[in-house]
Write a protein that holds these residues in place. Structure first.
Motif, PDB file in Angstrom:
ATOM      1  N   ASP A 105       0.757  -1.178  -0.096  1.00 46.31           N
ATOM      2  CA  ASP A 105       0.080   0.033  -0.075  1.00 46.31           C
ATOM      3  C   ASP A 105       0.811   1.137  -0.069  1.00 46.31           C
ATOM      4  N   ASP A 107       2.696   4.921  -0.266  1.00 47.74           N
ATOM      5  CA  ASP A 107       2.257   6.393  -0.155  1.00 47.74           C
ATOM      6  C   ASP A 107       3.123   7.135  -1.052  1.00 47.74           C
ATOM      7  N   SER A 139      -1.084   1.694  -5.410  1.00 51.29           N
ATOM      8  CA  SER A 139      -0.374   2.879  -5.208  1.00 51.29           C
ATOM      9  C   SER A 139      -0.610   3.996  -6.157  1.00 51.29           C
ATOM     10  N   GLY A 142       4.451   8.384  -6.411  1.00 50.87           N
ATOM     11  CA  GLY A 142       5.303   9.115  -5.714  1.00 50.87           C
ATOM     12  C   GLY A 142       6.738   9.680  -6.282  1.00 50.87           C
TER      13      GLY A 142
END
Length: 346
Positions: A105, A107, A139, A142
């Motif tokens: 998961d 970020d 996701s 990032g």
């Protein structure tokens, strides 16, 4: 004013206690100098699935049907044992395929790579070429270096010649798709979002506001491109061009990586930063199959042992106690304020 004085006194006492405990914990932690380790959780998902089926059968079937089903199941197990003996296996478990499942998961910093690297290391220590690793990935992307490392961790599975499947139920975009494309097979739910093969960056600039208020900002660098754009100083056209070129270079690196992993893709057509739903992504070969991760795992319960792996990092005592103290502080403060309000008749 009386309320504020009482409240300030209460806060001062509580803060003093918290600081004192924190100092003691820090001293203990420094004196021991022990490194934090984690724990590995291993769950056989077949057992949970069988238990759910059994509970439903108990509620939905009569005694006769339950007895017949148990008899059929016993017969099936007997036939399985005979098959294993014919294959000259001393241990049936060594023949049955295993699916190792773990979750990512993500970020913006790809922080989950910290636990993922441990999970992969554990799996690779026991996995066989006939087994399979399934990653349930979620996701939106990032930072480049974070997701680059995450993709490299998944490549360890490929390099060990263990089949790798990535399941996307919600989103695998940008850095998330960079990870997904490492897999031998990508499976996506019909409305999962995939793609976004692009690079983006934005920096606010308050130079004009500072200049208007006669505030000077000095920035000193050694190296022509040590700082291209800045938040506080005046940006130059040369700095902007260099910043844009860096983005283009990163985009080219991203495209080459995806193209290497999935050569059937028309990389120039899909590397526009656009996204597609799972049902559409099959057409441009971003994914291989449309299916939820649940459906994929359930389809393997009869033929394979489906094992969920999760590594949990232990928190330091100071962190755990810190959270507990904060929670206690919050409860006490709310209770005290409520008591004061009631006593004052507000």
């Amino acid at each position: 004013m009386e309320i504020l004085t009482d409240y300030a006194g209460f806060l001062l006492k509580l803060a003093s206690i918290v600081i004192a405990i924190g100092v003691v914990l820090a001293m203990i932690s420094n004196s021991k100098g022990k490194s934090r380790s984690g724990s590995l959780s291993v769950t056989k998902l077949n057992d949970s699935y069988d238990q759910m089926k059994s509970e439903l059968d108990q509620q939905l079937l009569d005694k006769k049907a339950l007895k017949e089903k148990a008899k059929t199941r016993k017969k099936q197990k007997k036939e399985e044992k005979k098959t294993h003996k014919k294959m000259h296996s001393l241990d049936a478990e060594n023949i049955k395929k295993r699916l190792y499942v773990f979750d990512f998961d993500g970020d913006i910093k790809a922080s989950a790579v910290t636990t993922m690297r441990e999970e992969i290391t554990a799996i690779l220590s026991v996995a066989r070429p006939e087994d399979e690793v399934v990653v349930r990935l979620e996701s939106g992307g990032g930072v480049v270096h974070g997701y680059g490392l995450a993709a490299s961790q998944l490549q360890r599975i490929r390099e060990a010649n263990i089949p790798l499947t990535v399941c996307v139920d919600k989103v695998a975009a940008s850095g998330g798709y960079m990870m997904a494309c490492v897999a031998d097979k990508i499976i996506a739910a019909p409305f999962a979002i995939l793609g976004s093969i692009g690079v983006v960056a934005q920096i606010p600039n308050v130079h004009r506001l500072l200049d208007k208020n006669m505030i000077d900002v000095e920035l000193h660098t050694a190296g022509r491109y040590k700082r291209t754009l800045t938040m506080l100083g005046k940006n130059t056209d040369e700095g902007r061009e260099k910043f844009k070129q860096d983005l283009e270079d990163t985009h080219d690196l991203f495209k080459r990586f995806v193209s290497t992993q999935r050569p059937a893709l028309d990389i120039d057509a899909i590397a526009t930063g656009d996204t597609w739903y799972g049902s559409e992504a099959v057409d441009n070969r971003l994914v291989d199959q449309v299916m939820t991760s649940d459906a994929y795992l359930v389809s393997h319960y009869e033929q394979a042992d489906v094992i969920h792996i999760a590594y949990k990092q232990r928190k330091a005592m100071s962190e755990r106690l810190g959270l507990s103290l904060f929670s206690a502080f919050e409860q006490k403060a709310v209770a005290w304020i409520s008591k004061v309000i009631q006593s004052r008749g507000y």
